[in-house]
Design an enzyme around this catalytic site. Structure first.
Site, short mmCIF file in Angstrom:
data_model
loop_
_atom_site.label_atom_id
_atom_site.label_comp_id
_atom_site.label_asym_id
_atom_site.label_seq_id
_atom_site.Cartn_x
_atom_site.Cartn_y
_atom_site.Cartn_z
N ASP A 226 108.52 60.80 36.62
CA ASP A 226 108.85 61.07 38.01
C ASP A 226 108.17 59.98 38.87
OD1 ASP A 226 109.75 62.11 40.40
OD2 ASP A 226 109.27 64.17 39.89
C1 BGC Z 1 111.21 64.02 42.70
C2 BGC Z 1 112.34 63.66 41.78
C3 BGC Z 1 113.16 62.56 42.40
C4 BGC Z 1 112.26 61.37 42.68
C5 BGC Z 1 112.97 60.20 43.31
C6 BGC Z 1 110.42 62.82 43.18
O1 BGC Z 1 109.60 63.16 44.25
O2 BGC Z 1 110.36 64.95 42.08
O3 BGC Z 1 113.13 64.78 41.51
O4 BGC Z 1 114.23 62.21 41.58
O5 BGC Z 1 111.25 61.77 43.58
O6 BGC Z 1 113.32 60.49 44.62
#
Ligand code: BGC
Length: 827
Positions: A226
């Protein structure tokens, strides 16, 4: 068109530095290219309810689909597959070949800020829809990225919390959607969560990533962390977490090369990760077609229609006394529309799922359009926001290089409202890591007498004066809070009384320097200015009077994207502000009161007995108003069933009253309830829910008849079919969701009272009958036996229960499993 070079040759031709460069993003949304060898960059995009593209806020527009829970409420894998295919196509319009979706964490508690993004509390429903969604997305030539692997069920201390999950619960509940997406849909990418499991960060989790995901399930796709969740140079690579996101790298690159050179990491581990990045490019055809096209904002009519249909198919009719719905208002009648959400369409949840929708159809507009001649009155009644609403007027921000507003502004940026986000982007002309300051002036005109709130939230430092007087300070004592993925401060609010017509001027200053001045500026810079009148008694009273004078009162109540939001959990299940009071008073004034709820999570409904009907519409995407009006007026049957149990009281919920189980203590959240989440919890403990899992009314009625099992004695490995007929016994066409639960009569291991193992959705005309056949494999009878590290179906009796919700079982049949069935996992 370049031919695809064999990956091994390509890796041989790469220096260690080049291989290592592939293991992190180039920027927020793309992987690194190696032009010397023709290795293409690949673009990624959020997310689960629309393809946003590379700009976090106010970028090119895109189609906004229903939130995960709304899609799941359709209980229709076929429709979710169509939604997936459309999302894949939308991703390509943004030049992206990887979509960061679907979100398949389970709804373990009612508090999770991202409850709205997840499909269900039930692993079978969540996994059926995960498989369907992945197949759909990937049919468009786009890699789906199933997330967040695994145990990411709340937002509390989200970058560090350790989910301590008993092995059986992990296997039977939380891993299942991932397992099935790998084995049955060939998902191409997996995103690890921010959280730890059993104390180990998921991006570094060798057992779960290397041994379970890759080893046991045979996943040969790409694993990415993530965003900003790769924290260790060596552990993640050893675990097989291929890609650090976003870029540029923080802990890989040169650090990785040094780790190899110093003997802390085998070069083969870097090569293995690089190989998987290259394999993804190869699978997507990116070697042959390396150009990342510019983002397009095509507003496709077929996606409009699909979103409208999905919205109605997900609407759950919770209650419909005396068949007050569907409404059929005649010209000349009056309908009181009450609640903020009647006029401000609540189309999606907050956080990385947020997109810049092509448009937002408000329910009030859709109802007016569908009911010419009917008089609609409109009253906000009560507030619903978490943070003071932003000003819906353009805001022009002057940008200065450096922290002190010195010299002439070198750029200006005009935003559609009083919120600006520089997340993964910088103001025009600046590059990441540069310090800048910004200034803006807003004029606010009070449209009524009363108390007004002015507020600031910032990631970075911010302050404001009101008519020259300093009133808001998120500068001197700025502290990191829960907003903006936890990079923003908590809201700072100033209240003052204004008279109608009074004009005030707000002057705002912002600087992206880190608090305390040390280190480089963070990648997240945000300035959000709120300014609104606080709704009060007069607003409720006006709504109640309008309801009294109307033939029917339609109250739109619920939450918004600030409550159902990434980065912070919900405080509970109560409707915010004075909405409960508003509904109770409207219901007392009009005996035909219909409540339309919009939320991404369960709510308490203390006024339930007093209203005629309740429709849960979730966040249905850009066609919000049309979908809701279609159901309210009977153009569509309410197709939704609850994918999550609605408890009657907060005290009845999983983990209530035990901080170790929620939100967690000392950095650990114990999943102490084990298998007993959702309806499993309610049924095992004999706690009646307000609305059961799977509940939802149609405008027609159905009979379930003649349940027959293909065998009454089942030998291990044999297939079982449960067949029944379903008859529409009412007078309208409508849809029914037939749900099959398995109850182990003599379980060898303790089991939940019953577990969903199959379902089917059908649409039948009045009088029409249809045969339904539901297939069960051996896993439907199995529990995970930790001692033997195997799936084991114990011999003995199993009851097959079929019904219209977990609490509305209509038919039962029993079979005997003659002998034990076992499937070992791992080595
Ligand atoms: C989230 C993800 C997301 C990523 C990119 C993170 O804060 O947990 O689900 O895809 O950001 O935006």
């Amino acid at each position: 068109m370049r031919p695809n070079p064999p990956l091994d040759h390509l890796l041989d031709a790469m220096t260690l530095e080049e291989q290592a460069s592939l293991l992190a993003g180039a920027d927020f949304w793309t992987t690194v290219a190696v032009p010397r060898l023709g290795v293409p960059a690949i673009k990624l995009s959020d997310g689960p309810n629309g393809a946003r593209g590379a700009v976090f806020k106010d970028g090119p527009r895109t189609a906004c689909f229903p939130a995960g829970i709304a899609l799941a409420a359709s209980w229709s894998p076929a429709l979710v597959e169509q939604a997936g295919a459309a999302l894949g196509r939308e991703a390509r319009l943004k030049g992206a070949r990887v979509l960061l979706a679907p979100t398949v964490n389970l709804q373990r508690t009612v508090y999770n800020g991202r409850n709205f993004e997840c499909f269900s509390e039930d692993p079978w429903l969540a996994s059926e829809l995960a498989v369907a969604c992945v197949r759909g997305v990937q049919s468009a030539g786009v890699a789906a990225t199933i997330k967040h692997f695994v145990g990411n069920e709340s937002e509390y201390q989200r970058m560090s919390i350790s989910s301590d999950i008993p092995e059986r619960a992990l296997r039977e509940l939380y891993l299942l959607p991932f397992e099935r997406a790998v084995k049955e849909a060939g998902v191409m990418a997996v995103m690890t969560g921010y959280n730890r499991v059993g104390g180990v960060f998921m991006a570094d989790h060798r057992r779960l990533v290397h041994e379970v995901l890759r080893g046991e399930w045979g996943f040969d796709g790409l694993v990415m962390s993530d965003w900003m969740a790769t924290l260790d140079t060596v552990q993640g690579v050893l675990a097989g977490c291929d890609l650090e996101m976003p870029g540029p790298t923080r802990v890989r690159g040169a650090l990785l090369v040094a780790a190899v050179q110093e003997g802390r990491l085998p070069a083969a581990a870097v090569r293995a990760c690089a190989a998987r990045v290259l394999r993804l490019a190869e699978r997507l055809g990116s070697f042959a077609d390396p150009v990342i096209p510019a983002e397009r904002a095509d507003d496709l009519p077929e996606h409009r229609a699909l979103i409208r249909r999905l919205g109605a198919e997900g609407c759950v009719l919770l209650k419909n006394e005396a068949a007050v719905l569907p409404l059929a208002p005649r010209p000349g009648q009056t309908v009181a529309l009450i609640g903020r959400a009647a006029t401000v369409a609540q189309i999606m949840g907050g956080g990385s799922a947020n997109v810049n929708a092509h448009y937002r159809v408000a329910p009030a507009d859709a109802l007016r359009e569908a009911c010419p001649g009917v008089a609609f009155s409109q009253h906000a009644g009560a507030d619903i926001h978490r943070w003071t609403p932003v000003l819906a007027q353009p805001m022009t921000v002057e940008i200065f290089a450096g922290s002190d507003f010195a010299g002439p502004a070198f750029a200006t940026q005009t935003l559609p409202n009083s919120e600006v986000q520089w997340i993964g982007t910088m103001p025009p002309g600046l590059v990441e890591g540069q310090v800048f300051s910004a200034r803006t002036t807003l004029r606010f005109v009070a449209d009524a007498d009363g108390e007004h709130a002015f507020s600031l939230i910032s990631a970075g430092l911010a302050r404001a004066t009101l008519n020259g007087e300093p009133v808001l300070d998120a500068w001197t004592n700025w502290r990191r809070g829960d907003t903006y993925f936890t990079f923003g401060c908590d809201e700072v609010v100033h209240r003052r009384h204004l008279r109608a017509g009074e004009v005030v001027e707000l002057n705002l200053e912002f600087c992206n320097t880190p608090p305390g001045g040390g280190g480089p500026p963070p990648a997240f810079a945000v300035l959000r200015v709120g300014a609104a009148r606080v709704l009060g008694e007069a607003d409720i009273a006006a709504a109640v009077e309008a309801a009294r004078a109307a033939d029917v009162a339609l109250v739109f109540a619920g939450l918004n994207a600030e409550w159902d939001n990434e980065g912070l959990d919900r405080p509970g299940m109560t409707l915010p502000h004075r909405q409960d009071e508003l509904i109770a008073r409207v219901a007392a004034a009009n005996s035909r009161t219909v409540v339309v709820l919009q939320s991404g999570s369960p709510l308490l409904l203390p006024w339930l007995e007093d209203v005629s009907a309740v429709l849960q519409a979730w966040y249905p995407g850009q066609e919000c108003g049309h979908a809701i009006a279609d159901v309210l007026l009977g153009a569509a049957d309410p197709g939704g069933r609850l994918p999550q149990t609605w408890p009657a009281r907060i005290e009845d919920t999983v983990a209530f009253g035990d901080p170790a189980q929620y939100p967690g203590v000392d950095g650990h959240v114990a999943y102490g309830e084990g298998l007993l989440i959702g309806y499993r919890h309610h049924e095992a403990r004999g706690i009646a829910p307000r609305f059961a899992f799977g509940h939802g009314l149609s405008y027609t009625s159905f009979a379930h008849e003649a349940l027959v099992l293909s065998r009454s004695r089942l030998r291990p490995g044999e297939a079982l079919q449960a067949t029944l007929t379903v008859r529409n016994t009412g007078t309208r066409t409508g849809s029914e969701v037939v749900q099959l639960y398995v109850h182990a009569v003599e379980p060898a291991l303790p089991r939940p009272p019953q577990e969903l193992k199959a379902f089917a959705k059908l649409s039948l005309a009045p009088g029409q009958t249809q045969a339904v056949s539901l297939a069960l494999g051996m896993r439907a009878f199995a529990a995970f036996d930790e001692a033997r590290c195997a799936w084991v179906a114990a011999p003995g009796r199993y009851e097959i229960r079929v019904g219209a919700s977990s609490a509305d079982i209509r038919q039962r049949a029993t079979l005997v499993l003659t002998d034990e069935w076992m499937e070992r996992v791992g080595a």
